[in-house]
Design an enzyme around this catalytic site. Structure first.
Site, PDB file in Angstrom:
ATOM      1  N   CYS A 120       0.820  -1.227   0.000  1.00 35.91           N
ATOM      2  CA  CYS A 120       0.000   0.000   0.000  1.00 35.91           C
ATOM      3  C   CYS A 120       0.847   1.267   0.000  1.00 35.91           C
ATOM      4  O   CYS A 120       0.333   2.355  -0.253  1.00 35.91           O
ATOM      5  CB  CYS A 120      -0.955   0.001   1.187  1.00 35.91           C
ATOM      6  SG  CYS A 120      -2.221  -1.267   1.047  1.00 35.91           S
ATOM      7  N   HIS A 260      -2.979   7.572   2.299  1.00 36.94           N
ATOM      8  CA  HIS A 260      -3.453   6.269   1.832  1.00 36.94           C
ATOM      9  C   HIS A 260      -4.834   6.020   2.438  1.00 36.94           C
ATOM     10  O   HIS A 260      -5.082   6.356   3.599  1.00 36.94           O
ATOM     11  CB  HIS A 260      -2.462   5.186   2.279  1.00 36.94           C
ATOM     12  CG  HIS A 260      -2.944   3.799   2.001  1.00 36.94           C
ATOM     13  ND1 HIS A 260      -3.400   3.409   0.762  1.00 36.94           N
ATOM     14  CD2 HIS A 260      -3.046   2.707   2.806  1.00 36.94           C
ATOM     15  CE1 HIS A 260      -3.759   2.135   0.824  1.00 36.94           C
ATOM     16  NE2 HIS A 260      -3.570   1.692   2.050  1.00 36.94           N
ATOM     17  N   ASN A 290     -10.015   0.648  -0.301  1.00 39.03           N
ATOM     18  CA  ASN A 290      -8.553   0.598  -0.323  1.00 39.03           C
ATOM     19  C   ASN A 290      -8.114  -0.045  -1.648  1.00 39.03           C
ATOM     20  O   ASN A 290      -8.285  -1.240  -1.844  1.00 39.03           O
ATOM     21  CB  ASN A 290      -8.064  -0.216   0.880  1.00 39.03           C
ATOM     22  CG  ASN A 290      -6.558  -0.316   0.944  1.00 39.03           C
ATOM     23  OD1 ASN A 290      -5.848   0.082   0.021  1.00 39.03           O
ATOM     24  ND2 ASN A 290      -6.064  -0.858   2.050  1.00 39.03           N
TER      25      ASN A 290
HETATM   26  C1  LIG Z   1      -9.743  -4.198   9.400  1.00 41.56           C
HETATM   27  C2  LIG Z   1     -10.315  -3.226  10.392  1.00 41.56           C
HETATM   28  C3  LIG Z   1     -11.241  -2.246   9.692  1.00 41.56           C
HETATM   29  C4  LIG Z   1     -11.126  -3.969  11.427  1.00 41.56           C
HETATM   30  O1  LIG Z   1     -11.627  -3.052  12.395  1.00 41.56           O
HETATM   31  P1  LIG Z   1     -11.455  -3.377  13.942  1.00 41.56           P
HETATM   32  O2  LIG Z   1     -12.160  -2.310  14.656  1.00 41.56           O
HETATM   33  O3  LIG Z   1      -9.981  -3.544  14.215  1.00 41.56           O
HETATM   34  O4  LIG Z   1     -12.230  -4.698  14.076  1.00 41.56           O
HETATM   35  P2  LIG Z   1     -11.719  -6.086  14.671  1.00 41.56           P
HETATM   36  O5  LIG Z   1     -10.931  -6.794  13.636  1.00 41.56           O
HETATM   37  O6  LIG Z   1     -11.096  -5.852  15.990  1.00 41.56           O
HETATM   38  O7  LIG Z   1     -13.086  -6.780  14.884  1.00 41.56           O
HETATM   39  C5  LIG Z   1     -14.027  -6.291  15.847  1.00 41.56           C
HETATM   40  C6  LIG Z   1     -15.228  -7.183  15.808  1.00 41.56           C
HETATM   41  O8  LIG Z   1     -15.930  -6.955  14.590  1.00 41.56           O
HETATM   42  C7  LIG Z   1     -16.101  -8.201  13.917  1.00 41.56           C
HETATM   43  N1  LIG Z   1     -16.030  -7.950  12.490  1.00 41.56           N
HETATM   44  C8  LIG Z   1     -14.940  -8.022  11.690  1.00 41.56           C
HETATM   45  N2  LIG Z   1     -15.303  -7.715  10.432  1.00 41.56           N
HETATM   46  C9  LIG Z   1     -16.617  -7.476  10.459  1.00 41.56           C
HETATM   47  C10 LIG Z   1     -17.539  -7.091   9.479  1.00 41.56           C
HETATM   48  N3  LIG Z   1     -17.214  -6.912   8.195  1.00 41.56           N
HETATM   49  N4  LIG Z   1     -18.827  -6.900   9.857  1.00 41.56           N
HETATM   50  C11 LIG Z   1     -19.211  -7.072  11.113  1.00 41.56           C
HETATM   51  N5  LIG Z   1     -18.371  -7.421  12.099  1.00 41.56           N
HETATM   52  C12 LIG Z   1     -17.087  -7.611  11.763  1.00 41.56           C
HETATM   53  C13 LIG Z   1     -15.003  -9.072  14.398  1.00 41.56           C
HETATM   54  O9  LIG Z   1     -15.350 -10.432  14.250  1.00 41.56           O
HETATM   55  C14 LIG Z   1     -14.886  -8.666  15.836  1.00 41.56           C
HETATM   56  O10 LIG Z   1     -15.877  -9.305  16.578  1.00 41.56           O
HETATM   57  P3  LIG Z   1     -15.542  -9.921  18.005  1.00 41.56           P
HETATM   58  O11 LIG Z   1     -15.138  -8.726  18.840  1.00 41.56           O
HETATM   59  O12 LIG Z   1     -16.833 -10.545  18.416  1.00 41.56           O
HETATM   60  O13 LIG Z   1     -14.424 -10.871  17.782  1.00 41.56           O
HETATM   61  C15 LIG Z   1      -9.215  -2.445  11.101  1.00 41.56           C
HETATM   62  O14 LIG Z   1      -8.542  -3.295  11.970  1.00 41.56           O
HETATM   63  C16 LIG Z   1      -8.199  -1.825  10.174  1.00 41.56           C
HETATM   64  O15 LIG Z   1      -8.489  -0.868   9.487  1.00 41.56           O
HETATM   65  N6  LIG Z   1      -6.959  -2.321  10.188  1.00 41.56           N
HETATM   66  C17 LIG Z   1      -5.846  -1.720   9.456  1.00 41.56           C
HETATM   67  C18 LIG Z   1      -6.025  -1.749   7.974  1.00 41.56           C
HETATM   68  C19 LIG Z   1      -4.811  -1.189   7.350  1.00 41.56           C
HETATM   69  O16 LIG Z   1      -4.425  -0.067   7.588  1.00 41.56           O
HETATM   70  N7  LIG Z   1      -4.143  -1.956   6.547  1.00 41.56           N
HETATM   71  C20 LIG Z   1      -2.862  -1.532   6.064  1.00 41.56           C
HETATM   72  C21 LIG Z   1      -2.892  -1.039   4.707  1.00 41.56           C
HETATM   73  S1  LIG Z   1      -3.551  -2.198   3.588  1.00 41.56           S
END
Ligand SMILES: CC(C)(COP(=O)(O)OP(=O)(O)OC[C@H]1O[C@@H](n2cnc3c(N)ncnc32)[C@H](O)[C@@H]1OP(=O)(O)O)[C@@H](O)C(=O)NCCC(=O)NCCS
Length: 338
Positions: A120, A260, A290
């Protein structure tokens, strides 16, 4: 053309872009996996994303269109292009390079071509690399392409990653100038702590494709979202602040932040760290998601008409590796090139 004493800067003299027509909405995704528009909007900030459809259609399809548009807008003859460098994680094939395919279909017969993989952060890595070709004094027309067909490696059975990604590609032309505009400063970083947390495990030389790797869904993006978020949110803001400080740029001096587009919360954190109002932050994550290496050039493409010569832009990105960085860019021309 240049006196020995003149410092050569590499300046962007045009932007092209391409986003596919087909739209995949949160509503569509909620029919594939257990998720809701509300969850995706509050946790990530994406409403819809573009997807490139069609058999045998890869990243080059978008790159070719972005480069054709760039050449038309800048009125540069394809024969004049000396370098085409494409940042992508989703090249059409392992080989030949996507750049060589783009060069062929855009008529850039005199260009050396290669791909670069910086996940990315790929556009920042490629922009700095392209700028160095210009700064060397040996090249005068370098095309930097950046983009991904992320939907090719997205697992539509994994709700934690499939809402995140879309497809797009941008391209910029770099040319030399002795004016104080262009790529003014760059910080690029790497930390291997990210290795297993954001990865497409199989299909490369470590784990060549097999029935087992396919059955295990190892040809898709795997992401430990929480782990990646923790690093992304601090590293991207830190590096953006570092480049602003060492160039003595206050929030008033910054015309635009070009982040980004992985998560609106990460973008917010970066803007807050720099003390810059959200009106000065380019955000289109809600429309495109993204698109990996494509996000920053697609922002420049969409905002081109608002940019003015001398505007200070801070570009910042974070991706797999981990790789991340920031570039301080002084914009080189007024408004949109027709
Ligand atoms: C991916 C991302 C959006 C997830 O958000 P988050 O707040 O961290 O969410 P989590 O992964 O902790 O999941 C929280 C809960 O939501 C749930 N969940 C995950 N995806 C879900 C979705 N699409 N819909 C509903 N619930 C979802 C999970 O199962 C988890 O449930 P639990 O607490 O019962 O286990 C976030 O972590 C993120 O943006 N990460 C970085 C991405 C990035 O910058 N990448 C680098 C460049 S590519």
């Amino acid at each position: 053309m240049f006196e020995n004493m003149d410092k050569i800067n590499a300046v962007i003299t045009g932007v092209g872009g391409f986003v596919p027509e087909d739209v995949l909405t949160n509503e569509d995704i909620s029919k594939l996996v257990d998720t809701t528009d509300e969850w995706i909007m509050t946790r990530v900030g994406i409403k819809e994303r573009r997807i490139l459809k069609g058999e045998g259609v890869g990243t080059s399809y978008m790159g070719i269109r972005a480069v054709k548009q760039l050449l038309e807008k800048t009125k540069v003859n394809p024969d004049e292009i000396e370098v085409i460098l494409t940042a992508t994680t989703t090249s059409d094939h392992h080989f030949p390079t996507t750049s060589s395919i783009i060069a062929y279909h855009t008529g850039c017969k005199n260009a050396m071509t290669f791909d670069l993989q910086g996940a990315c952060a790929g556009f920042l890595y490629a922009l700095e690399t392209g700028a160095n070709y210009i700064r060397s004094g040996r090249y005068t027309k370098v095309v930097v392409v950046a983009g991904d067909k992320m939907t090719a490696i997205t697992d539509y059975q994994d709700r934690s990653t499939c809402p995140l990604f879309g497809d797009a590609c941008g391209a910029v032309l770099l040319e030399p100038t002795t004016e104080e505009v262009g790529v003014m400063d760059t910080i690029l970083r790497t930390d291997g702590v990210g290795y297993s947390h954001l990865i497409m495990k199989s299909g490369g030389s470590a784990y060549p494709p097999s029935h087992e790797t396919v059955d295990n869904r190892e040809h898709f993006v795997f992401q430990d979202g929480k782990y990646v978020f923790k690093y992304a949110v601090s590293y991207m803001a830190d590096v953006a602040a570092e480049i602003a400080e060492r160039n003595h740029l206050t929030h008033d001096d910054i015309a635009w932040i070009v982040p980004h587009q992985a998560n609106l919360r990460i973008i917010d954190a970066t803007a807050k760290r720099l003390g810059v109002d959200m009106e000065k932050v380019m955000i289109n994550i809600q429309k495109y998601g993204n698109t990996s290496a494509g996000t920053i050039p697609i922002c420049l493409w969409e905002w081109e008409d608002k940019l003015k010569k001398g505007d200070n832009l801070i570009l910042a990105a974070f991706g797999a590796g981990f790789t991340w960085g920031a570039i301080y860019l002084k914009w080189g021309y007024d408004g949109k090139k027709a």
